[in-house]
Design a protein around this motif. Structure first.
Motif, short mmCIF file in Angstrom:
data_model
loop_
_atom_site.label_atom_id
_atom_site.label_comp_id
_atom_site.label_asym_id
_atom_site.label_seq_id
_atom_site.Cartn_x
_atom_site.Cartn_y
_atom_site.Cartn_z
N PHE A 1 0.84 -1.20 0.00
CA PHE A 1 0.00 0.00 0.00
C PHE A 1 0.88 1.25 0.00
O PHE A 1 2.07 1.19 0.28
CB PHE A 1 -0.93 0.02 1.22
CG PHE A 1 -0.21 0.09 2.54
CD1 PHE A 1 0.16 1.30 3.10
CD2 PHE A 1 0.08 -1.08 3.24
CE1 PHE A 1 0.83 1.35 4.31
CE2 PHE A 1 0.74 -1.04 4.46
CZ PHE A 1 1.11 0.19 5.00
N SER A 2 0.24 2.36 -0.32
CA SER A 2 0.86 3.68 -0.19
C SER A 2 -0.02 4.53 0.72
O SER A 2 -1.25 4.46 0.65
CB SER A 2 1.01 4.36 -1.55
OG SER A 2 1.97 3.68 -2.34
N ALA A 3 0.62 5.32 1.56
CA ALA A 3 -0.11 6.20 2.48
C ALA A 3 0.51 7.59 2.40
O ALA A 3 1.74 7.74 2.40
CB ALA A 3 -0.03 5.67 3.91
N HIS A 4 -0.36 8.61 2.32
CA HIS A 4 0.13 9.99 2.23
C HIS A 4 -0.21 10.75 3.51
O HIS A 4 -1.31 10.64 4.05
CB HIS A 4 -0.46 10.73 1.04
CG HIS A 4 0.08 12.12 0.89
ND1 HIS A 4 1.33 12.37 0.35
CD2 HIS A 4 -0.43 13.33 1.25
CE1 HIS A 4 1.54 13.68 0.38
NE2 HIS A 4 0.50 14.27 0.92
N TYR A 5 0.75 11.53 3.98
CA TYR A 5 0.59 12.33 5.19
C TYR A 5 0.92 13.78 4.88
O TYR A 5 1.91 14.07 4.19
CB TYR A 5 1.54 11.84 6.29
CG TYR A 5 1.33 10.42 6.72
CD1 TYR A 5 0.60 10.10 7.86
CD2 TYR A 5 1.86 9.36 5.97
CE1 TYR A 5 0.41 8.78 8.26
CE2 TYR A 5 1.67 8.04 6.36
CZ TYR A 5 0.95 7.76 7.51
OH TYR A 5 0.77 6.45 7.88
N ILE B 1 1.84 26.06 10.31
CA ILE B 1 2.36 26.30 8.96
C ILE B 1 2.43 25.00 8.17
O ILE B 1 3.03 24.03 8.62
CB ILE B 1 3.77 26.91 9.04
CG1 ILE B 1 3.75 28.17 9.90
CG2 ILE B 1 4.32 27.19 7.66
CD1 ILE B 1 5.14 28.64 10.28
N PRO B 2 1.80 24.93 6.97
CA PRO B 2 1.98 23.73 6.13
C PRO B 2 3.40 23.68 5.59
O PRO B 2 3.86 24.63 4.95
CB PRO B 2 0.95 23.93 5.02
CG PRO B 2 0.73 25.40 4.95
CD PRO B 2 0.92 25.93 6.33
N VAL B 3 4.11 22.61 5.86
CA VAL B 3 5.51 22.54 5.44
C VAL B 3 5.78 21.48 4.38
O VAL B 3 6.89 21.41 3.85
CB VAL B 3 6.45 22.30 6.64
CG1 VAL B 3 6.39 23.46 7.61
CG2 VAL B 3 6.13 20.99 7.35
N GLY B 4 4.79 20.65 4.07
CA GLY B 4 5.02 19.65 3.03
C GLY B 4 4.22 18.40 3.25
O GLY B 4 3.22 18.38 3.97
N GLY B 5 4.67 17.34 2.62
CA GLY B 5 3.99 16.05 2.75
C GLY B 5 4.96 14.92 2.55
O GLY B 5 6.08 15.10 2.07
N LEU C 1 -2.27 11.57 8.58
CA LEU C 1 -2.73 10.78 7.44
C LEU C 1 -3.87 11.52 6.74
O LEU C 1 -4.79 12.02 7.39
CB LEU C 1 -3.21 9.41 7.93
CG LEU C 1 -3.63 8.40 6.88
CD1 LEU C 1 -2.42 7.94 6.07
CD2 LEU C 1 -4.29 7.18 7.56
N THR C 2 -3.82 11.59 5.41
CA THR C 2 -4.86 12.29 4.66
C THR C 2 -6.06 11.40 4.38
O THR C 2 -7.20 11.87 4.32
CB THR C 2 -4.31 12.84 3.34
OG1 THR C 2 -3.76 11.76 2.56
CG2 THR C 2 -3.21 13.87 3.60
N ALA C 3 -5.82 10.11 4.18
CA ALA C 3 -6.91 9.16 3.92
C ALA C 3 -6.40 7.75 4.18
O ALA C 3 -5.23 7.45 3.92
CB ALA C 3 -7.43 9.27 2.49
N LEU C 4 -7.26 6.90 4.69
CA LEU C 4 -6.86 5.51 4.94
C LEU C 4 -6.72 4.78 3.60
O LEU C 4 -7.64 4.80 2.77
CB LEU C 4 -7.89 4.81 5.80
CG LEU C 4 -7.83 5.09 7.30
CD1 LEU C 4 -9.10 4.61 7.97
CD2 LEU C 4 -6.60 4.44 7.92
#
Length: 261
Positions: free
Chosen positions: A26-30, A62-66, A253-256
């Motif tokens: 799987f891939s997970a994005h944060y 502050i949003p710094v990335g992902g 985590l942005t989405a499961l």
């Protein structure tokens, strides 16, 4: 004799199918944000300039990335590639706006993931590599392809890329747990205390186990991990460096991802 070969072949095929069924990919994005103590951050000019420019705009968060983690997990092995990218707003401030970490090792057996090879590359900087030989009980550290030191391995060791996934599909800690982990420069022991909590994600409230690192020294980084109670999947990571650097990073985590049960 033919029947014997047919039975053996069927058993081998069944074993192969069973092994594939247990393999998890799987891939997970944060998304990562930072809260900055601008006064303390002035000891670090790059962070101070960015804080002064952005903190008013975002109210201190502050949003710094992902970061995107690509994970392959079998009953006995794992591989994790973690690729991070700084937000466009700060990429001109940071000396290296990308980070790639790779972790490989063993899994299963009711224990946390055990690293055997960890690498890290920041921007165009020299890559770091750690190889862990548990037979010889030696960890070898490299930078730019050249060995920098060797250390004795005293404990089963994890690494920072695998840290969020240490207990995925494994029993979650019910009492204080000590983990040895390397960041590519050194290996240190960290003790975590579990507690009940919840994480809100996509309109759902997910029961979680929160692992909080015990701080023994003033400059120890505070680490908090939120793991889904049902299977140990990482939902959130919080790294508090305020005591030393004036910044707290929050990785959510942005989405499961779709995961087998």
């Amino acid at each position: 004799m033919k029947l014997k070969y047919l039975i053996c072949g069927a058993m081998a095929a069944a074993a192969a199918v069973s092994g594939q069924a247990q393999t998890v990919n799987f891939s997970a994005h944060y998304d990562i944000s930072a809260a900055v103590d601008a006064k303390r951050a002035k000891d670090h000019p790059d962070m101070a300039r960015y804080a002064e420019k952005m903190i008013g705009m975002f109210g201190g968060a502050i949003p710094v990335g992902g970061v995107t983690d690509t994970v392959a997990l079998t009953p006995t092995t794992y591989r994790i590639t973690s690729s991070g990218k700084a937000a466009m707003a700060i990429s001109t401030v940071l000396p290296g706006d990308t980070l790639v970490r790779t972790s490989e090792g063993t899994a299963g057996g009711g224990a946390y993931l055990t690293s055997r090879r960890f690498s890290e590359t920041r921007g165009n900087g020299q890559p770091r590599l750690v190889t862990l030989d548990y037979g010889q009980k030696i960890a070898a550290y490299y930078k730019g392809g050249k060995i920098t030191k060797r250390e004795a391995i005293k404990y089963r060791t994890a690494d920072v890329a695998a840290l969020p996934y240490l207990f995925y599909k494994q029993p979650l800690p019910k009492a204080e747990t000590t983990i040895a982990a390397t960041d590519g420069i050194s290996t240190r022991l960290m003790s975590f205390v579990p507690g009940k909590d919840v994480v809100k994600l996509g309109g759902a409230t997910i029961p979680a186990v929160k692992l909080t690192r015990k701080a023994y020294n003033r400059d120890d980084a505070m680490i908090e991990l939120w793991l889904r109670e049902s299977d140990g999947f990482p939902l959130r990571v919080r790294l508090d460096l305020n005591a030393k650097y004036g910044v707290v990073f929050d990785q959510r985590l942005t989405a499961l991802p779709a995961l087998p049960r």
